[in-house]
Design a protein around this motif. Structure first.
Motif, PDB file in Angstrom:
ATOM      1  N   LYS A  81      18.221  13.793  14.020  1.00 12.82           N
ATOM      2  CA  LYS A  81      18.094  15.119  13.691  1.00 12.82           C
ATOM      3  C   LYS A  81      19.451  15.763  13.153  1.00 12.82           C
ATOM      4  N   GLU A 138      18.977  21.814  23.079  1.00 15.61           N
ATOM      5  CA  GLU A 138      17.401  22.169  22.606  1.00 15.61           C
ATOM      6  C   GLU A 138      16.485  20.895  23.611  1.00 15.61           C
ATOM      7  N   ALA A 139      16.995  19.602  23.427  1.00  8.82           N
ATOM      8  CA  ALA A 139      16.209  18.517  23.579  1.00  8.82           C
ATOM      9  C   ALA A 139      16.423  18.549  25.488  1.00  8.82           C
ATOM     10  N   THR A 199      16.010  10.210  18.635  1.00  9.49           N
ATOM     11  CA  THR A 199      15.583  11.177  17.824  1.00  9.49           C
ATOM     12  C   THR A 199      16.494  12.077  17.544  1.00  9.49           C
ATOM     13  N   THR A 200      17.175  12.649  18.753  1.00 10.53           N
ATOM     14  CA  THR A 200      17.881  13.947  18.532  1.00 10.53           C
ATOM     15  C   THR A 200      19.110  13.564  17.518  1.00 10.53           C
ATOM     16  N   TYR A 212      16.179  11.824  24.749  1.00 16.95           N
ATOM     17  CA  TYR A 212      15.593  11.302  23.674  1.00 16.95           C
ATOM     18  C   TYR A 212      16.594  11.315  22.448  1.00 16.95           C
TER      19      TYR A 212
END
Lengths: 278, 142
Positions: B118, B105-106, B114-115, B111
Motif C-alpha cells: 500500500k 492504521e494497520a 500488505t501494508t 500485516y
C-alpha cells in the motif's frame, strides 16, 4: 531556570513538533476506544453536509440497483413473515412471551459515506440517537452483516465496518454447526478469513458461514458469506478458510440497524458469573 | 489490488515557501491533517503524519539547498529546480508520510507486506499526481 528556558527556546521547533505529535497520538488512541471522539469524525455537521451531497449524486445513478435490492428484501421479509405466522400456529409454549417475538427491533438507514480500501474502514449512516440508534448495535444489509455502530450523533452514526481489522464476529459453519471467528485481514474487500475451525470438521467449498448470535449483538443465522478456499496445513490445529462475503461492500446503499431488546438481560446474567469472559 | 491512495494534500506542504517558520508550518500541517481526518474518521492519524512531514521537510530542504541557496520566499517548484531535484525532494518525504500513515492504521507490523505494498503503490500514485499538478500549473506572473 533561565538555561532550561533558553534550551527549550533553542529547540522550539522540536518541542512544537513533539507537542503536536502528542496531541495527534492522544486523539488517535482515544478514538480507538469504543466511546471516544465525539467531534473529530464524519458525524460533524460540515462533513455530513459534504458527504450527503456527494452521496445524493451517487444515489441517483445507483437507483436501479437500490430498487432491485429493496424488492429482493421485500420478498425475503414477506417470506419470513409467513414463516413466523406458521411458527406461531404451532407454538406449543404454554405461555408465549411477547418480548421473545419482538426481541429484535429494526431501523432502516441510508449509507452516506463508506470505504473499503483501508485497514480500518468505517461507514457513516443517516440515523442517530434521535432515531434510537446507539453505539454497539448491529448493522446488516439484505445480503449479509455489515458491522457495529461505533459512535452516534443526534442524526448520524459512524459504523465500524466488518472490513476492519479490529472487528471480530463469532460465526458458524451452517451445515455442521461448528463455530469460529471471522476477522478481516486487510487484503481484499471481497473475502474475509474464517478462523479457529477445528481440523476434525469437514468443510466444503460453497458452505454457508452465518452468525452464531453468541455476542447478543447480531441475531442468529444471519448470512456472512460462502467458503471460497480451504487449506489445512500439516499439523495445524485449525483450518485456514477464505470466505467470499455475501455483501459487496463497494455498493452498500441501504442498511438495517438492529436493537436486541433482551441484550441488557443477557449481559447482566453473564456479569453474575465471575469468570464468564475468561 | 485495491490499495493505491492519492493523498495529494501533501502537495500543500511541499509547496510551502522554503523559509517558512517551521512552527507555523507544523501548526498549519496539524490543522490540515485534522481536516482530512474528519473525512476519514481517523482523528489524529493524518495530523500526526503531516506534522512529521513538515518537521522533516525543514531539515531535508537544508540538505538539498542548490548552489547559491534559495531566493527568499522561493517555493520548491518542479519547473524551477528540475524534475530530478523535485523527485529527490518529494519522494522520501512522501514515503515517510505514507509509511507512518499506513503502519499506524494497520496497528503495527503484523500485516507487513500488505501494508508495504500500500505504501509503495500510494507513494507512486501521489507523486505522479503531484508532478502532473506541478506541470499544469499556469506560469507565474512576473
Amino acid at each position: 531556570m533561565q538555561r532550561i528556558l533558553l534550551f527549550i527556546y533553542q529547540y522550539r521547533a522540536f518541542f512544537t513538533f513533539l507537542f503536536l505529535e502528542l496531541i495527534s497520538v492522544a486523539l488517535y488512541v482515544q478514538n480507538n476506544s469504543y466511546t471516544g471522539a465525539r467531534f473529530f469524525n464524519s458525524t460533524n455537521r460540515l462533513a455530513v453536509a459534504i458527504n450527503n451531497f456527494t452521496y445524493s449524486i451517487r444515489d441517483y445513478f445507483a437507483l436501479r440497483d437500490i430498487n432491485r435490492t429493496l424488492a429482493e428484501e421485500n420478498r425475503l421479509l414477506r417470506e419470513q413473515l409467513q414463516q413466523y405466522r406458521q411458527g406461531l400456529l404451532y407454538a406449543r409454549d404454554p405461555v408465549i412471551d411477547s418480548v421473545r417475538i419482538h426481541q429484535y427491533q429494526f431501523t432502516s438507514a441510508r449509507v452516506i459515506s463508506n470505504s473499503v480500501g483501508r485497514f480500518t474502514n468505517f461507514i457513516t449512516i443517516d440515523r442517530g440517537l434521535n432515531d434510537g440508534v446507539e453505539p454497539g448495535m448491529a448493522v446488516i444489509s439484505p445480503e449479509g452483516i455489515v458491522g457495529k455502530v461505533k459512535v452516534s450523533g443526534n442524526r448520524f452514526s459512524v459504523v465500524t465496518s466488518l472490513l476492519n481489522v479490529d472487528v471480530m464476529v463469532s460465526a458458524r459453519l451452517k451445515r455442521t454447526g461448528h463455530f469460529g471467528t471471522v476477522q478481516w485481514d486487510g487484503v481484499d474487500p471481497d473475502y474475509i478469513p474464517f478462523k479457529y475451525l477445528p481440523r476434525h470438521v469437514q468443510p466444503v467449498v460453497g458452505d454457508s458461514i452465518v452468525t452464531t448470535g453468541y455476542s447478543g449483538i447480531f441475531p442468529e443465522d444471519l448470512m456472512i458469506g460462502t467458503i471460497a478456499e480451504i487449506q489445512l496445513a500439516q499439523g495445524a490445529p485449525f483450518y485456514t478458510i477464505r470466505v467470499k462475503l455475501a455483501q459487496d461492500f463497494r455498493r452498500l446503499s441501504y442498511v438495517q440497524v438492529i436493537r436486541n431488546r433482551l441484550l441488557p438481560e443477557i449481559d447482566s446474567l453473564e456479569l453474575r458469573v465471575p469468570d464468564f469472559n475468561q | 489490488m485495491h490499495t493505491a491512495f492519492c493523498f495529494f494534500y501533501v502537495g500543500f506542504f511541499l509547496r510551502m515557501p522554503v523559509d517558512v517558520n517551521p512552527l507555523a508550518g507544523m501548526v498549519a500541517a496539524f490543522l490540515m491533517g485534522l481536516l482530512v481526518d474528519v473525512f476519514y474518521d481517523s482523528p489524529g492519524l493524518h495530523a500526526m503524519a503531516s506534522v512529521l512531514f513538515v518537521f522533516l521537510r525543514h531539515y531535508w530542504l537544508r540538505l538539498l539547498t542548490p548552489q547559491g541557496g534559495f531566493d527568499s520566499g522561493a517555493r520548491p517548484a518542479l519547473t524551477q529546480y528540475g524534475s530530478l531535484w523535485y523527485l529527490l525532494y518529494a519522494l522520501p518525504l512522501v514515503f515517510i508520510h505514507h509509511s507512518v500513515l499506513f503502519f499506524t492504521e494497520a496497528g503495527g507490523f503484523q500485516y507487513f507486506w500488505t501494508t508495504a505494498g500500500k505504501v509503495f503503490a500510494s507513494m507512486i500514485y501521489t507523486v505522479l499526481v503531484l508532478i502532473v499538478l506541478e506541470i499544469i500549473r499556469p506560469p507565474k506572473r512576473i
